[in-house]
Scaffold this motif. Structure first.
Motif, PDB file in Angstrom:
ATOM      1  N   MET A 138      43.092  36.023  80.227  1.00 12.43           N
ATOM      2  CA  MET A 138      43.298  35.798  78.863  1.00 12.43           C
ATOM      3  C   MET A 138      44.494  35.466  78.132  1.00 12.43           C
ATOM      4  O   MET A 138      44.723  35.019  77.006  1.00 12.43           O
ATOM      5  CB  MET A 138      42.093  36.645  78.107  1.00 12.43           C
ATOM      6  CG  MET A 138      41.031  35.672  78.875  1.00 12.43           C
ATOM      7  SD  MET A 138      39.184  36.068  77.843  1.00 12.43           S
ATOM      8  CE  MET A 138      38.780  38.046  78.981  1.00 12.43           C
ATOM      9  N   LEU A 139      44.797  37.489  78.414  1.00  9.72           N
ATOM     10  CA  LEU A 139      45.635  37.474  77.684  1.00  9.72           C
ATOM     11  C   LEU A 139      47.260  37.002  77.756  1.00  9.72           C
ATOM     12  O   LEU A 139      48.082  36.260  76.757  1.00  9.72           O
ATOM     13  CB  LEU A 139      46.303  38.736  78.072  1.00  9.72           C
ATOM     14  CG  LEU A 139      47.573  39.601  77.632  1.00  9.72           C
ATOM     15  CD1 LEU A 139      48.114  39.398  76.287  1.00  9.72           C
ATOM     16  CD2 LEU A 139      48.280  41.434  78.191  1.00  9.72           C
ATOM     17  N   LEU A 140      47.756  36.155  78.979  1.00 12.79           N
ATOM     18  CA  LEU A 140      48.696  34.960  79.599  1.00 12.79           C
ATOM     19  C   LEU A 140      48.391  33.966  78.484  1.00 12.79           C
ATOM     20  O   LEU A 140      49.525  32.770  78.069  1.00 12.79           O
ATOM     21  CB  LEU A 140      48.748  34.753  80.899  1.00 12.79           C
ATOM     22  CG  LEU A 140      49.220  36.236  81.542  1.00 12.79           C
ATOM     23  CD1 LEU A 140      49.610  36.310  82.877  1.00 12.79           C
ATOM     24  CD2 LEU A 140      50.802  36.908  80.972  1.00 12.79           C
ATOM     25  N   VAL A 141      47.274  33.039  78.980  1.00 12.01           N
ATOM     26  CA  VAL A 141      47.073  31.914  77.801  1.00 12.01           C
ATOM     27  C   VAL A 141      47.576  31.988  76.968  1.00 12.01           C
ATOM     28  O   VAL A 141      47.519  31.339  76.210  1.00 12.01           O
ATOM     29  CB  VAL A 141      45.638  32.273  78.884  1.00 12.01           C
ATOM     30  CG1 VAL A 141      45.130  29.841  77.432  1.00 12.01           C
ATOM     31  CG2 VAL A 141      45.894  31.230  80.151  1.00 12.01           C
ATOM     32  N   THR A 142      46.943  33.331  75.939  1.00 13.27           N
ATOM     33  CA  THR A 142      46.817  33.547  74.656  1.00 13.27           C
ATOM     34  C   THR A 142      48.317  33.470  74.134  1.00 13.27           C
ATOM     35  O   THR A 142      48.915  32.702  73.437  1.00 13.27           O
ATOM     36  CB  THR A 142      45.560  34.363  74.114  1.00 13.27           C
ATOM     37  OG1 THR A 142      44.854  34.511  74.602  1.00 13.27           O
ATOM     38  CG2 THR A 142      45.778  34.717  72.900  1.00 13.27           C
ATOM     39  N   THR A 143      49.226  34.277  75.659  1.00 17.29           N
ATOM     40  CA  THR A 143      50.585  34.416  74.985  1.00 17.29           C
ATOM     41  C   THR A 143      51.451  32.687  75.082  1.00 17.29           C
ATOM     42  O   THR A 143      52.119  32.375  74.912  1.00 17.29           O
ATOM     43  CB  THR A 143      51.785  35.719  76.017  1.00 17.29           C
ATOM     44  OG1 THR A 143      50.616  36.219  75.827  1.00 17.29           O
ATOM     45  CG2 THR A 143      53.047  35.937  75.507  1.00 17.29           C
ATOM     46  N   SER A 144      50.496  32.102  76.647  1.00 19.30           N
ATOM     47  CA  SER A 144      51.399  31.086  77.097  1.00 19.30           C
ATOM     48  C   SER A 144      51.066  29.974  75.573  1.00 19.30           C
ATOM     49  O   SER A 144      52.144  29.514  75.087  1.00 19.30           O
ATOM     50  CB  SER A 144      50.773  30.339  77.678  1.00 19.30           C
ATOM     51  OG  SER A 144      51.106  29.372  77.703  1.00 19.30           O
ATOM     52  N   MET A 145      50.010  30.265  74.502  1.00 14.28           N
ATOM     53  CA  MET A 145      49.675  29.080  73.580  1.00 14.28           C
ATOM     54  C   MET A 145      50.218  29.681  72.609  1.00 14.28           C
ATOM     55  O   MET A 145      51.023  28.656  71.540  1.00 14.28           O
ATOM     56  CB  MET A 145      48.380  29.085  72.887  1.00 14.28           C
ATOM     57  CG  MET A 145      46.809  28.748  74.568  1.00 14.28           C
ATOM     58  SD  MET A 145      48.121  26.591  74.481  1.00 14.28           S
ATOM     59  CE  MET A 145      46.950  25.681  73.062  1.00 14.28           C
ATOM     60  N   TRP A 146      50.767  30.993  72.256  1.00 15.60           N
ATOM     61  CA  TRP A 146      51.282  30.812  71.335  1.00 15.60           C
ATOM     62  C   TRP A 146      52.912  30.419  71.466  1.00 15.60           C
ATOM     63  O   TRP A 146      53.426  29.804  70.464  1.00 15.60           O
ATOM     64  CB  TRP A 146      51.701  32.732  71.305  1.00 15.60           C
ATOM     65  CG  TRP A 146      52.423  33.815  70.213  1.00 15.60           C
ATOM     66  CD1 TRP A 146      53.558  33.602  71.046  1.00 15.60           C
ATOM     67  CD2 TRP A 146      52.881  33.695  69.229  1.00 15.60           C
ATOM     68  NE1 TRP A 146      54.313  34.837  70.108  1.00 15.60           N
ATOM     69  CE2 TRP A 146      53.551  34.270  68.878  1.00 15.60           C
ATOM     70  CE3 TRP A 146      51.465  33.117  67.718  1.00 15.60           C
ATOM     71  CZ2 TRP A 146      54.280  35.018  67.089  1.00 15.60           C
ATOM     72  CZ3 TRP A 146      52.318  33.493  66.705  1.00 15.60           C
ATOM     73  CH2 TRP A 146      53.376  34.151  66.274  1.00 15.60           C
ATOM     74  N   THR A 147      53.550  30.310  72.409  1.00 18.20           N
ATOM     75  CA  THR A 147      54.472  30.238  73.109  1.00 18.20           C
ATOM     76  C   THR A 147      55.291  28.676  72.355  1.00 18.20           C
ATOM     77  O   THR A 147      56.343  28.252  72.117  1.00 18.20           O
ATOM     78  CB  THR A 147      55.550  30.894  74.290  1.00 18.20           C
ATOM     79  OG1 THR A 147      54.622  30.594  75.136  1.00 18.20           O
ATOM     80  CG2 THR A 147      55.455  32.352  73.720  1.00 18.20           C
TER      81      THR A 147
END
Length: 604
Positions: A138-147
């Motif tokens: 969940m953290l990496l996907v959220t960061t990925s969508m942000w970037t």
């Protein structure tokens, strides 16, 4: 007077703090399952062994398992410590959601509302505590969508690089995150990218390939190995994928996911999303959130018809996008309505959260800790199966059962009967006639005293205390009533609780009274309790004329102690008498009372 940005920041910190309290206190309500236990097995040795084991004998990439291995070295081995790693990732996800909501929609309230909606979501709660990769996912996907959004907006090489790094890291955590990559690719293509963005996209693909290249051969081997194993076991589904751990796409699976993702409030969430579609559809970032929250599960289920990739836990990261959709829809409402609506939705979701939590896990930790507290030094434990042959269950027993009680386990019914107190352990085999027969054979001489556990539609696991009378040889009153001993269960400043054990050798024609008396060191009567037997199980009175010959009766008898009873040595005495003329029944030695136990009173 605080600025609006400072107020929003403080509210955000408060929401994260409240979510941290909910998650941390929730650890005690969550129980380990077999897959979580495997994590401890995988990470028990050194780091090179872990990576080699994953590459050669498992189907997972190494990043999350390596992070858990490192966490164990510094934080500890316990279940609480293991879940705290997931909590840490999940709280960072909440912080990222605030930033995304604020930046994508232009005001801090969008981030705050999304955080609040996500924080009370059952789907998020369940996997935010899992000792598996889902918190990091969940953290990496959220960061990925942000970037991804920043790259689309800024169109710089640096922003493209950061996006590529997040994708590479995701693939080192879970292979099925390629579903998100497909959704992002579709969003990219449908946005009509410029030639500059297309060139950067090619660089992104190349960078992702280079990041993942060191693990690529192992990933290919793992996929082939899983396929071969599933073909051999008859569990294969689709062209490729994990048929054993996934479920087919169906209307029921879609509805089940909808209920889980909305805390069972499907209609409410649907109305909010429809209103948001009308109000916010023209915003590109809202459409991006829709692709995240609704496009990901849709794409996963479509792919699942060809490649076995769907089960709710594999798309848990969609709940972050769903929270952004719902939070943005609520935050767009007029000022007078938005906060009351958000508070109402959050309150309703929080009240419904427990209905979506898994209820089928056996709480082995709680059960065996409770038994360890209740057990006495001479107790034994008899596993009439109780899933003892299951490696996971056996590991949980060894972790949470008192080691001394584990060492005193017995193997047969005959061996168990030779002890006074037996913890009789069963799982679903409790329903088998042969199990009930063995239990009944023991219970005839060892009446049931306590049940820890339950047996219903959710789960069945019982630890039942069977206890024999204290005296190996009974004391006979007038050769017709056998007194088989006393247990002192509790002594307080105000009362004394006991269990008296009785058996009638023959049918009794009369109703005798029983007197339990407390005498001081001089033999003076201090307190007493008179009357018929008070049944330990029902609390009802049983007259001696109602006693069935040969059956063991337990008399739950309490004595109320005098106020300010002096400390010192006392003695319990038992008398049986005829209430109509006070004539006492006598013992074989001719005495009319039985001294049954010394008692020390040491009130502070």
């Amino acid at each position: 007077m605080l600025k609006a940005s400072s107020r929003a920041w403080m509210i955000g910190v408060l929401i994260i703090g409240m979510c941290a309290v909910v998650l941390i206190t929730g650890i005690d309500k969550v129980h380990m399952h077999a897959d979580e236990s495997l994590v401890y097995d995988f990470t028990r040795a050194d780091l090179p062994y872990l990576v080699r084991y994953l590459a050669e004998q498992d189907s997972h990439p190494p990043l999350w398992f390596s992070s858990f291995w490192l966490w164990r070295q510094f934080v500890g081995e316990g279940e609480f410590a293991g879940r705290m790693l997931a909590v840490s990732y999940s709280l960072l996800t909440l912080a990222m959601v605030y930033q995304i909501g604020r930046c994508w929609f232009g005001a801090p309230r969008y981030g705050l509302f999304a955080m609040a909606v996500l924080g009370v979501n059952a789907y998020f709660f369940i996997y935010a505590l899992e000792i598996r990769p889902y918190g990091l996912i969940m953290l990496l996907v959220t960061t990925s969508m942000w970037t991804f959004q920043r790259w689309q907006t800024r169109q710089t090489g640096r922003s493209a690089m950061w996006y590529a790094i997040t994708i590479g890291l995701m693939l080192y955590v879970h292979y099925f995150l390629f579903v998100l990559m497909i959704v992002q690719a579709l969003v990219f293509l449908l946005s009509r990218p410029t030639l500059k963005l297309i060139r950067q996209a090619l660089h992104v693909v190349l960078m992702i390939f280079l990041i993942w290249l060191p693990w690529l051969p192992f990933a290919v081997y793992q996929v082939m190995h899983v396929r071969q194993a599933e073909m051999a076991g008859g569990n294969a589904r689709g062209v490729v994928g994990a048929g054993t751990t996934t479920q087919p796409t169906s209307i029921e699976s879609a509805l089940s996911l909808a209920r889980l993702a909305t805390n069972g409030q499907v209609v409410l969430y649907a109305v909010i999303i429809l209103i948001g579609l009308v109000l916010l559809w023209r915003r590109a970032n809202y459409r991006l959130a829709l692709a995240w929250g609704l496009g990901v599960p849709t794409m996963s289920m479509l792919i699942n018809t060809l490649v076995a990739v769907y089960t709710p836990r594999y798309v848990v990261y969609m709940v972050v996008g769903l929270a952004l959709i719902v939070g943005a829809s609520l935050a767009y409402w007029p000022r007078i309505a938005r906060w009351p609506m958000m508070i109402g939705v959050v309150a309703l979701s929080l009240s419904a959260l427990p209905t979506q939590l898994p209820h089928s896990r056996v709480p082995l930790r709680d059960l065996y800790q409770e038994v360890s507290i209740a057990a006495q030094p001479e107790d034994v434990i008899f596993f009439d199966d109780g899933d003892l042959s299951d490696g996971f269950v056996r590991g949980q027993i060894r972790r949470y059962l008192d080691p001394d009680l584990w060492a005193r386990r017995v193997e047969t019914q005959e061996e168990a009967i030779s002890y006074r107190r037996i913890w009789y352990v069963t799982g679903y085999e409790w329903f088998l006639p042969e199990t009930r027969e063995r239990f009944g054979n023991i219970e005839r001489t060892h009446p049931l005293q306590q049940i820890i556990g339950q047996c219903d539609r959710d789960w069945c696991y019982l630890l039942q205390l069977l206890e024999a009378p204290p005296f190996p040889q009974p004391e006979l009153f007038s050769n017709i009533v056998a007194f088989q001993g006393v247990d002192i269960d509790a002594l307080t400043e105000h009362s004394l609780a006991t269990r008296l054990w009785w058996t009638a050798n023959e049918a009794l024609p009369r109703d005798y009274s029983i007197s339990l008396q407390l005498l001081d060191s001089e033999g003076r009567l201090v307190a007493q309790s008179d009357g018929p037997i008070v049944d330990f199980y029902s609390g009802k009175s049983i007259q001696t004329s109602q006693l069935e010959p040969g059956r063991i009766y337990i008399d739950s008898r309490a004595i109320t102690l005098p106020v300010n009873l002096p400390n010192g040595e006392y003695e319990l005495v038992l008398v049986m008498y005829q209430s109509w003329d006070n004539t006492r029944l006598v013992l074989p030695d001719g005495s009319d009372h039985l001294r049954i136990a010394p008692l020390s009173v040491n009130n502070p």
